[in-house]
Design a protein around this motif. Structure first.
Motif, PDB file in Angstrom:
ATOM      1  N   UNK A   1       0.821  -1.213   0.000  1.00  0.00           N
ATOM      2  CA  UNK A   1       0.000   0.000   0.000  1.00  0.00           C
ATOM      3  C   UNK A   1       0.852   1.259   0.000  1.00  0.00           C
ATOM      4  N   UNK A   2       2.124   1.136   0.431  1.00  0.00           N
ATOM      5  CA  UNK A   2       3.044   2.276   0.437  1.00  0.00           C
ATOM      6  C   UNK A   2       3.925   2.302  -0.805  1.00  0.00           C
ATOM      7  N   UNK A   3       3.707   1.374  -1.724  1.00  0.00           N
ATOM      8  CA  UNK A   3       4.487   1.351  -2.955  1.00  0.00           C
ATOM      9  C   UNK A   3       5.804   0.615  -2.864  1.00  0.00           C
ATOM     10  N   UNK A   4       6.020  -0.120  -1.767  1.00  0.00           N
ATOM     11  CA  UNK A   4       7.252  -0.910  -1.624  1.00  0.00           C
ATOM     12  C   UNK A   4       7.096  -2.208  -2.405  1.00  0.00           C
ATOM     13  N   UNK A   5       8.103  -2.561  -3.186  1.00  0.00           N
ATOM     14  CA  UNK A   5       8.066  -3.766  -4.002  1.00  0.00           C
ATOM     15  C   UNK A   5       8.614  -4.951  -3.223  1.00  0.00           C
ATOM     16  N   UNK A   6       7.968  -6.105  -3.362  1.00  0.00           N
ATOM     17  CA  UNK A   6       8.449  -7.343  -2.758  1.00  0.00           C
ATOM     18  C   UNK A   6       9.146  -8.138  -3.851  1.00  0.00           C
ATOM     19  N   UNK A   7      10.435  -8.441  -3.661  1.00  0.00           N
ATOM     20  CA  UNK A   7      11.237  -9.131  -4.673  1.00  0.00           C
ATOM     21  C   UNK A   7      11.925 -10.325  -4.035  1.00  0.00           C
ATOM     22  N   UNK A   8      12.624 -11.091  -4.862  1.00  0.00           N
ATOM     23  CA  UNK A   8      13.390 -12.240  -4.385  1.00  0.00           C
ATOM     24  C   UNK A   8      14.852 -12.087  -4.780  1.00  0.00           C
ATOM     25  N   UNK A   9      15.717 -12.756  -4.044  1.00  0.00           N
ATOM     26  CA  UNK A   9      17.148 -12.645  -4.327  1.00  0.00           C
ATOM     27  C   UNK A   9      17.502 -13.234  -5.685  1.00  0.00           C
ATOM     28  N   UNK A  10      16.681 -14.186  -6.177  1.00  0.00           N
ATOM     29  CA  UNK A  10      16.929 -14.786  -7.483  1.00  0.00           C
ATOM     30  C   UNK A  10      16.012 -14.199  -8.557  1.00  0.00           C
ATOM     31  N   UNK A  11      15.406 -13.060  -8.264  1.00  0.00           N
ATOM     32  CA  UNK A  11      14.476 -12.441  -9.189  1.00  0.00           C
ATOM     33  C   UNK A  11      15.157 -11.486 -10.160  1.00  0.00           C
ATOM     34  N   UNK A  12      14.393 -10.981 -11.128  1.00  0.00           N
ATOM     35  CA  UNK A  12      14.970 -10.122 -12.162  1.00  0.00           C
ATOM     36  C   UNK A  12      15.481  -8.785 -11.638  1.00  0.00           C
ATOM     37  N   UNK A  13      14.867  -8.285 -10.572  1.00  0.00           N
ATOM     38  CA  UNK A  13      15.302  -6.990 -10.034  1.00  0.00           C
ATOM     39  C   UNK A  13      16.732  -7.055  -9.520  1.00  0.00           C
ATOM     40  N   UNK A  14      17.074  -8.150  -8.841  1.00  0.00           N
ATOM     41  CA  UNK A  14      18.444  -8.327  -8.343  1.00  0.00           C
ATOM     42  C   UNK A  14      19.385  -8.673  -9.497  1.00  0.00           C
ATOM     43  N   UNK A  15      18.933  -9.531 -10.389  1.00  0.00           N
ATOM     44  CA  UNK A  15      19.791  -9.938 -11.518  1.00  0.00           C
ATOM     45  C   UNK A  15      20.195  -8.730 -12.363  1.00  0.00           C
ATOM     46  N   UNK A  16      19.275  -7.784 -12.487  1.00  0.00           N
ATOM     47  CA  UNK A  16      19.570  -6.616 -13.321  1.00  0.00           C
ATOM     48  C   UNK A  16      20.642  -5.724 -12.730  1.00  0.00           C
ATOM     49  N   UNK A  17      20.885  -5.843 -11.418  1.00  0.00           N
ATOM     50  CA  UNK A  17      21.863  -4.965 -10.767  1.00  0.00           C
ATOM     51  C   UNK A  17      23.287  -5.254 -11.250  1.00  0.00           C
ATOM     52  N   UNK A  18      23.559  -6.487 -11.620  1.00  0.00           N
ATOM     53  CA  UNK A  18      24.919  -6.831 -12.038  1.00  0.00           C
ATOM     54  C   UNK A  18      25.363  -6.008 -13.230  1.00  0.00           C
ATOM     55  N   UNK A  19      24.417  -5.602 -14.048  1.00  0.00           N
ATOM     56  CA  UNK A  19      24.756  -4.772 -15.198  1.00  0.00           C
ATOM     57  C   UNK A  19      25.099  -3.350 -14.849  1.00  0.00           C
ATOM     58  N   UNK A  20      24.885  -2.954 -13.575  1.00  0.00           N
ATOM     59  CA  UNK A  20      25.188  -1.584 -13.152  1.00  0.00           C
ATOM     60  C   UNK A  20      26.611  -1.445 -12.639  1.00  0.00           C
ATOM     61  N   UNK A  21      27.279  -2.571 -12.446  1.00  0.00           N
ATOM     62  CA  UNK A  21      28.618  -2.525 -11.832  1.00  0.00           C
ATOM     63  C   UNK A  21      29.625  -1.841 -12.755  1.00  0.00           C
TER      64      UNK A  21
END
Length: 234
Positions: free
Chosen positions: A214-234
């Motif tokens: 309800x506050x707009x916080x996203x629930x994700x998983x450590x093996x999900x796409x949101x975390x996987x996409x971070x590697x491309x930011x390094x």
């Protein structure tokens, strides 16, 4: 996008088998949290620690019987900010935990603290609770008011952070409030579901998910796409 990982309160007193306020399964989170700490996509890695004085208002032992039963009884807190003392909140009483300069306040050795960039000690003001790593129960962030060692919002903003990922314990208390305050501060806020455990398993997490969503916080998983996409930011 520039992401920060906040590891919340992975301390001895919150972990089995001997923690004063142990959360079931908390110690078992360490491998997942360490894998996140090793992700090069996180620009900033933060660890928070409850760091209470012995006379903290939330400790049941600091109040007279019979209204001092931990988990069941509560006490009235007043806002410590100057000019706002009339504001009050009810505070649940807890067993004494994470007392300053005791082993219970230490981050568990299973967490790779060498990768932590910033440590936040919270809950150091004796008269107010502080679940969130950003602010106390009344929303105060000023270190001079809440006796916290870091103004976390400013620290992350100064580093250009846009997204915050929150892990640790407890999901229905300090993790939840940290994620809510991150969203309130204007960061895109995420909770990594498989890297947190709740004081109340099951129903505690279900209610937390509703509140976070309800506050707009996203629930994700450590093996999900949101975390996987971070590697491309390094």
């Amino acid at each position: 996008m520039k992401a920060a990982l906040i590891v919340v309160d992975m301390q001895e007193d919150f972990c089995p088998p001997n923690g004063a306020l142990a959360v079931q399964g908390a110690r078992d989170l360490a491998p997942t949290i360490n894998s996140l700490l090793a992700n090069p996509g996180f620009a900033v890695r933060v660890a928070s620690q409850d760091y209470h004085p012995p006379d903290h208002i939330s400790f049941a032992t600091n109040h007279p019987a019979p209204n001092n039963r931990p988990f069941e009884c509560s006490i009235t807190m007043a806002n410590p900010a100057p000019g706002r003392e009339a504001e009050t909140k009810q505070q649940t009483l807890w067993p004494a935990h994470c007392i300053q300069q005791t082993p219970g306040a230490d981050i568990i050795p299973e967490i790779d603290v060498a990768k932590i960039d910033l440590f936040v000690t919270k809950g150091t003001h004796p008269h107010v609770e502080m679940y969130s790593a950003f602010a106390d129960a009344f929303g105060n962030q000023d270190p001079a008011v809440v006796s916290v060692n870091e103004h976390l919002q400013s620290s992350l903003t100064d580093r250009g952070v846009t997204d915050v990922f929150v892990v640790g314990v407890a999901g229905d208390y300090c993790v939840k409030h940290t994620a809510l305050d991150a969203a309130k501060a204007g960061f895109r806020s995420h909770v990594v579901q498989d890297a947190t455990e709740c004081v109340v398993p099951g129903s505690g997490w279900e209610e937390t998910i509703r509140e976070l969503a309800s506050a707009g916080v996203l629930i994700v998983r450590s093996d999900g796409p949101e975390i996987a996409s971070l590697s491309g930011l390094a």
